[in-house]
Design a protein around this motif. Structure first.
Motif, PDB file in Angstrom:
ATOM      1  N   ARG A 528      52.355  48.126  47.740  1.00 20.15           N
ATOM      2  CA  ARG A 528      51.399  47.811  46.684  1.00 20.15           C
ATOM      3  C   ARG A 528      52.024  48.206  45.354  1.00 20.15           C
ATOM      4  NH1 ARG A 528      46.052  51.281  46.763  1.00 20.15           N
ATOM      5  NH2 ARG A 528      45.750  49.895  44.982  1.00 20.15           N
ATOM      6  N   TYR A 530      51.093  49.498  41.053  1.00 18.23           N
ATOM      7  CA  TYR A 530      50.085  50.076  40.163  1.00 18.23           C
ATOM      8  C   TYR A 530      49.514  49.041  39.207  1.00 18.23           C
ATOM      9  CZ  TYR A 530      48.039  53.509  36.909  1.00 18.23           C
ATOM     10  OH  TYR A 530      47.189  54.228  36.122  1.00 18.23           O
ATOM     11  N   LEU A 569      47.013  37.727  45.599  1.00 13.67           N
ATOM     12  CA  LEU A 569      46.092  36.636  45.335  1.00 13.67           C
ATOM     13  C   LEU A 569      45.488  36.765  43.946  1.00 13.67           C
ATOM     14  CD1 LEU A 569      44.636  34.202  46.678  1.00 13.67           C
ATOM     15  CD2 LEU A 569      42.838  35.819  47.384  1.00 13.67           C
TER      16      LEU A 569
ATOM     17  N   ASN B 275      42.172  40.508  40.242  1.00 12.49           N
ATOM     18  CA  ASN B 275      42.115  41.082  41.599  1.00 12.49           C
ATOM     19  C   ASN B 275      41.733  42.543  41.475  1.00 12.49           C
ATOM     20  OD1 ASN B 275      42.591  42.013  44.283  1.00 12.49           O
ATOM     21  ND2 ASN B 275      43.999  40.301  44.587  1.00 12.49           N
ATOM     22  N   MET B 276      40.445  42.764  41.258  1.00 13.33           N
ATOM     23  CA  MET B 276      39.994  44.115  40.937  1.00 13.33           C
ATOM     24  C   MET B 276      40.239  45.104  42.061  1.00 13.33           C
ATOM     25  SD  MET B 276      36.429  43.430  38.955  1.00 13.33           S
ATOM     26  CE  MET B 276      36.014  45.152  38.941  1.00 13.33           C
ATOM     27  N   SER B 277      40.189  44.619  43.287  1.00 14.35           N
ATOM     28  CA  SER B 277      40.315  45.574  44.393  1.00 14.35           C
ATOM     29  C   SER B 277      41.728  46.130  44.498  1.00 14.35           C
ATOM     30  CB  SER B 277      39.918  44.899  45.700  1.00 14.35           C
ATOM     31  OG  SER B 277      40.779  43.795  45.934  1.00 14.35           O
ATOM     32  N   ALA B 278      42.684  45.378  43.998  1.00 16.81           N
ATOM     33  CA  ALA B 278      44.077  45.797  44.151  1.00 16.81           C
ATOM     34  C   ALA B 278      44.539  46.699  43.010  1.00 16.81           C
ATOM     35  CB  ALA B 278      44.985  44.582  44.249  1.00 16.81           C
ATOM     36  N   PHE B 279      43.950  46.535  41.845  1.00 16.38           N
ATOM     37  CA  PHE B 279      44.461  47.238  40.673  1.00 16.38           C
ATOM     38  C   PHE B 279      43.320  47.926  39.947  1.00 16.38           C
ATOM     39  CE2 PHE B 279      48.429  45.257  41.334  1.00 16.38           C
ATOM     40  CZ  PHE B 279      48.174  43.949  41.688  1.00 16.38           C
TER      41      PHE B 279
END
Lengths: 743, 317
Positions: A528, A530, A569, B275-279
């Motif tokens: 992942r 930041y 995505l 992509n709020m859940s990722a960042f």
């Protein structure tokens, strides 16, 4: 000859020439006086020292047209006499012992008016000490007028007054940075040596800034920051090929920058200077017309509009960074080299008296005036440890490993007390002070990183070696803040763990003694990231070659391709930086030589992003369902592509030993494109060409005396529209005439 | 009148220059000749097995020895209680070379040696200052100390470099040269900075051979001290990802060395709700104040303290 001169020389050249002639004349007189007792140009021996000096005295005559601001931003060379360079070398000769130094070297450049000056001093005495000192001064003038420019269109008019376009960058810089670095080593070749050092960095000068309170006002940001660094260190060589070092470093930062309201281009009906914002792309919405009268000088503004009468801000900040470092290096064990270090920094920031005053109108909150005081503190605890080892397993195989640990933790606290005064008009005094509103926040930012890189190298032959490496990195990011903002909506704290694995393949070839090729391919993947633009997948291809068929010929080239992706995505981030470059330096004869270089570079990035724009730019794409984007209605791709070409050629001609000339040309041209989020946006420097042909001649009319003349041309031009501001193109000719004297 | 004065001055200066040129330089009477520092001023090294002493080397290599007095390596004579050698400290024992009538195969020659052999010789003394070299990109690429340095034929006496920076570095790093030719660049070509201000060509523990400041911050903060912090409200990406998230430090087409030409594009790349859940900071600026067509062409017109603030979590002040 005098008669011809009288009628040929243009008037406008006269005033320049007279000023410069005065300066040069004085210098030549001085040189003549020195020359009356002139020394051998190879130097002289006096008082036990072999002394060699040189000085270049002269001046510049500068002539430019077009944007003076852009010329000052990119070139900033002005007319006037100069001490172009100076050198002094002193070396002790004979058997006499001298008390202070055996060797002294100093050189300087650029004094008298150039934006960049430096002076270097080195002194040493046998095994007693080594001293190095450097002073550098950099005058930075920056006014690229598109930077932070609101791009006010033509014809924003109220009551006969046209709101002016912003012709300079609201955030321009006109600063001077002075940097001093000194280092003294005592007993440099002894088993125990001591180092002390001091450095200073002062940056000051007026710059532009802005503030948002209802509307945006221009601020004069009076930059005044300084940093002092002190170093004390001991190096100990306990036994052969081993060194242990302890260093204590203390850095003290003083931030005294202040902000004051500027750009008061209007008045109220009572004559008080005021501003209703510098970036009104439409007429401000007020109770009534924004401009009460355009016939006064300055125009009279509506006192009920968002506006400013006064603003000031002081944030005197002091930060102390003491650092302790312990490191060692040893190659005492056969076939093993290792080194390591441990560092600890405990920094403290203290802002004891924050002071801010606003006087104007913020109509949304009916804020007429506000006084804010408070304080802030922050710590940074920084711990790191690094260890590297190389083991020569056999003549052909080596293994190396490097482990790095880095942990910083940064707790901080801020408390502000704001006393508001209400009002509806800048013509009326602010209302009574209200009860103070105190806001405070605890924040924390920390990151722990561990990296290990293991590499195996194989010397296949004397002409080829290959290495293969594996890197693992883990990062743990912690952040929390009791100050909730819209940039941190998912709670006030988060922790992220990022694991990254990568491989590195390296190759070094030497097909012949004259030919070297080396390259590396690196690929890594993270689970992942930041931010959206940090890479999950990274590939880096880097190849260089150098061919030196003769002592006088060097041909080299490089291919460098950095590819980074974050294929999450709705993010789809992709960026690359690719370049193909080559150069050749040829000097087959003492009479002529050629230096030629070419480079093609392509910088590209794209990222899905959300934005709002009313009116929308051409080609705006509405946000597809399920993308997110909140209340923003358009989905952009952040497309940015900057293909750039660089070329340079220089031809050196030395027809006779006493005459040398170089003629050349350099150009950097970019023809880029980017997504347009604002309909008034223009490409600016993204479509530009920056070229500089040059010519210099040097005539040694007597040993130790060289007359020099340089011509440099700087031309900057943009290919796209100017935009709602002033043009940025310029052309400049710089003539530098000097006398070089060695003695 | 001014024109007349100027023309007369021009013409008058010419013979004045010739006259200056004719001034007799101080004669050599009473002037000491220039002699190199006597290397044997230190007590002569007791000849141990295989070593002959630098005076012997001087008999054939006078031109090299003559200029060596000004070389920092002449300090070698002062080591080991004043009995240190100079030439043979690097080239090895010279007895066989001398006995062989100058047999070049009987002495260590740097131009014939492998990179490893050269490194071992130089790092025998300098490893303490350059401990990371073998693991560095330069070391792994097979470069040796004499790729950049020359003890006897240097351009700059200070570091014994074959050519001065940045031209020396551009010889191989042809891809960096164009970056410094772009309109906005760090002033390396102007001589204000050198490559080694930011990079240690001998290697560091960091990536890209970058130095760090003493307080373990990015090397950028050595000059740009106002961005070092610590701040109450950090722009976290600066401390976690680095300054190159937004800037191209060598040179750029874009003002302030930004990675892209439009400030808002730079900010929106991260601050978008895509992509709020990722960042954690994937939040789009909303409301009419953030309309891109309005006066907010640049986020930094309001968010001015973008490197960090001690007073505003939104970096307004």
């Amino acid at each position: 000859m005098t008669l011809i001169c009288l009628y040929w020389v243009p008037d406008e050249f006269l005033s320049w020439f007279l000023r410069l002639a005065r300066g040069i004349g004085i210098m030549l007189l001085l040189l003549t006086a020195i020359g009356a007792s002139a020394q051998d140009p190879n130097g002289t021996v006096k008082d036990g020292y072999a002394i060699h000096q040189s000085i270049d005295l002269g001046g510049r005559i500068v002539d430019y047209s077009g944007s003076g601001e852009m010329y000052d931003t990119l070139v900033n060379l002005q007319s006037g006499p100069r001490v172009l360079s100076q050198t002094l070398d002193m070396h002790a000769v004979g058997k006499t012992k001298y008390p202070f130094f055996d060797t002294l070297m100093t050189n300087s450049s650029g004094y008298g008016g150039d934006p960049n000056n430096f002076t270097m001093l080195r002194m040493s005495k046998g095994k007693l000490y080594d001293f190095q000192g450097m002073f550098r001064r950099d005058r930075q003038y920056f006014d690229y007028n598109l930077f932070d420019n609101p791009l006010i269109p033509d014809g924003v008019t109220s009551n006969g007054y046209t709101f002016p376009q912003v012709t300079s960058s609201p955030h321009l810089f006109n600063t001077v940075r002075r940097m001093t670095d000194t280092n003294l080593t005592l007993f440099p070749v002894s088993k125990v040596s001591v180092r002390v050092g001091y450095s200073q960095n002062i940056m000051q000068g007026p710059t532009g800034s802005s503030i948002h309170m209802g509307t945006e006002a221009l601020l004069l940001q009076n930059w005044r920051n300084s940093t002092d660094n002190w170093l004390g260190a001991v190096d100990w060589k306990p036994f052969s090929k081993t060194m242990i070092t302890y260093e204590e470093y203390v850095t003290h930062y003083k931030g005294n920058t202040s902000w004051q309201l500027t750009g008061l281009n209007m008045q109220l009906s009572n004559g008080a200077p005021a501003t209703i914002g510098f970036d009104n792309i439409t007429v401000p919405s007020c109770t009534g017309a924004a401009i009460v009268s355009s016939s006064t000088n300055p125009p009279t503004a509506n006192a009920t509009c968002n506006g400013y009468l006064q603003y000031s801000r002081y944030e005197p900040t002091r930060t102390l960074f003491p650092t302790e470092e312990f490191r060692f290096q040893s190659s005492n064990i056969k076939n093993v080299q290792m080194n390591g270090r441990i560092r600890y920094t405990g920094a403290n920031m203290n802002l004891p008296e924050y002071n801010e005053y606003f006087n104007g109108i913020e109509t949304r909150t009916k804020l007429r005036a506000a006084t804010t005081t408070g304080y802030s503190t922050a710590k940074r605890i920084n711990v790191s440890a690094d260890y590297g080892i190389v083991w020569q397993v056999s003549n052909r195989i080596s293994l190396s490993d490097q482990y790095d640990f880095w942990d910083f933790r940064q707790p901080a606290f801020n408390s502000l007390s704001e006393v508001d005064q209400s009002g509806a008009s800048m013509l009326a005094a602010p209302g009574a002070p209200e009860a103070p509103v105190v806001t405070s926040a605890n924040t924390f930012l920390g990151q722990k990183t561990e990296t290990n890189t293991l590499t195996a190298a194989w010397l296949a032959s004397s002409k080829a070696s290959i290495s293969l490496g594996y890197r693992y990195r883990y990062r743990d990011i912690d952040r929390s803040s009791t100050a909730v903002t819209d940039a941190l909506p998912n709670g006030t704290a988060y922790t992220l763990g990022i694991h990254e694995n990568g491989g590195i393949l390296g190759i070094a070839l030497r097909p012949t003694n004259q030919w070297r090729i080396n390259g590396s391919i690196e690929a890594s993947y993270a689970n992942r990231t930041y931010t959206q633009i940090s890479p999950r997948a990274l590939q880096h291809y880097n190849f260089r070659a150098r061919y030196k068929p003769k002592d006088w010929a060097t041909i080299s080239g490089a291919f460098n391709d950095l590819e980074r992706r974050n294929n999450v995505l709705y993010v789809n981030h992709l960026d690359h930086s690719r370049s193909v470059t080559m150069g050749a330096s040829l000097m087959p004869s003492e009479h002529y030589g050629l230096d030629i270089n070419y480079g093609y570079m392509d910088i590209f990035s794209r990222t899905d992003l959300c934005y709002a724009s009313t009116p929308a730019p051409e080609g705006a794409v509405p946000v597809p369902s399920g993308t997110g984007c909140g209340t923003n209605t358009y989905l952009g791709n952040g497309y940015y592509d900057a293909p750039t070409q660089y070329g340079s050629i220089g031809i050196t001609l030395i027809p006779i030993k006493t005459f040398r000339s170089t003629v050349g040309y350099r150009v950097s041209a970019v023809d880029g494109t980017t997504e347009t989020l604002n309909p008034r946006q223009v490409p600016g420097s993204l479509q530009s060409q920056y070229q500089s042909p040059y010519l210099n001649v040097a005539w040694t009319f007597r040993p130790g005396w060289v007359w020099k003349a340089d011509w440099n041309y700087y031309g900057y031009g943009e290919g796209g529209p100017v935009g709602p501001t002033l043009p940025r193109n310029f052309r400049g000719n710089i003539y530098t005439i000097s006398m070089h004297y060695e003695f | 009148m001014k024109r007349l004065f100027m023309c007369v001055a021009l013409i008058a200066l010419l013979p004045g220059l010739w006259k200056t040129a004719g001034v007799n330089a101080a004669g050599k009477n009473g002037q000491q000749g220039t002699t190199p520092q006597n290397l044997s001023s230190a007590p002569a090294a007791a000849p141990s097995s295989g070593y002959v002493g630098s005076d012997t080397c001087m008999t054939c290599h006078a031109d090299v020895a003559k200029s060596f007095a000004t070389n920092p390596h002449s300090k070698l004579a002062l080591m080991h209680g004043g009995k240190g050698a100079t030439c043979e400290s690097c080239h090895g024992p010279g007895k066989a070379h001398v006995d062989g009538g100058g047999d070049v195969t009987k002495i260590f020659r740097f131009d014939k040696a492998s990179a490893k052999q050269i490194d071992e010789t130089c790092l025998g003394c300098h490893a303490g200052a350059h401990p990371n070299f073998e693991r560095s990109p330069h070391g792994e690429a097979g470069l040796s100390c004499t790729s950049c340095h020359s003890i006897h034929k240097f351009d700059t006496e200070a570091s014994l470099l074959k050519a001065s920076q940045p031209m020396l570095c551009y010889t191989c790093h042809t891809d960096v040269r164009p970056a410094f030719a772009q309109p906005f660049h760090h002033k390396v070509d102007e001589g204000l900075m050198t490559c080694s201000d930011c990079h240690d060509p001998h290697g560091t523990f960091g990536s890209n051979q970058l130095r760090s400041t003493a307080d373990q911050n990015a090397v950028c903060t050595k000059c740009h001290t106002e961005t070092a912090g610590p701040f109450v409200y950090e722009h976290p990406v600066i401390k976690t990802e680095g300054c190159t998230s937004c800037h191209s430090p060598h040179g750029s087409q874009n003002a302030r060395l930004l990675n892209v030409s439009n400030i808002n594009t730079l900010c929106l790349q991260c601050h978008s709700e895509t992509n709020m859940s990722a960042f954690p900071h994937a939040v789009s600026p909303t409301g009419p104040v953030h309309s891109q067509a309005a006066q907010y062409v640049a986020c930094t017109n309001c968010h001015t303290q973008i490197h960090g603030s001690n007073a505003s979590p939104q970096f307004f002040k």
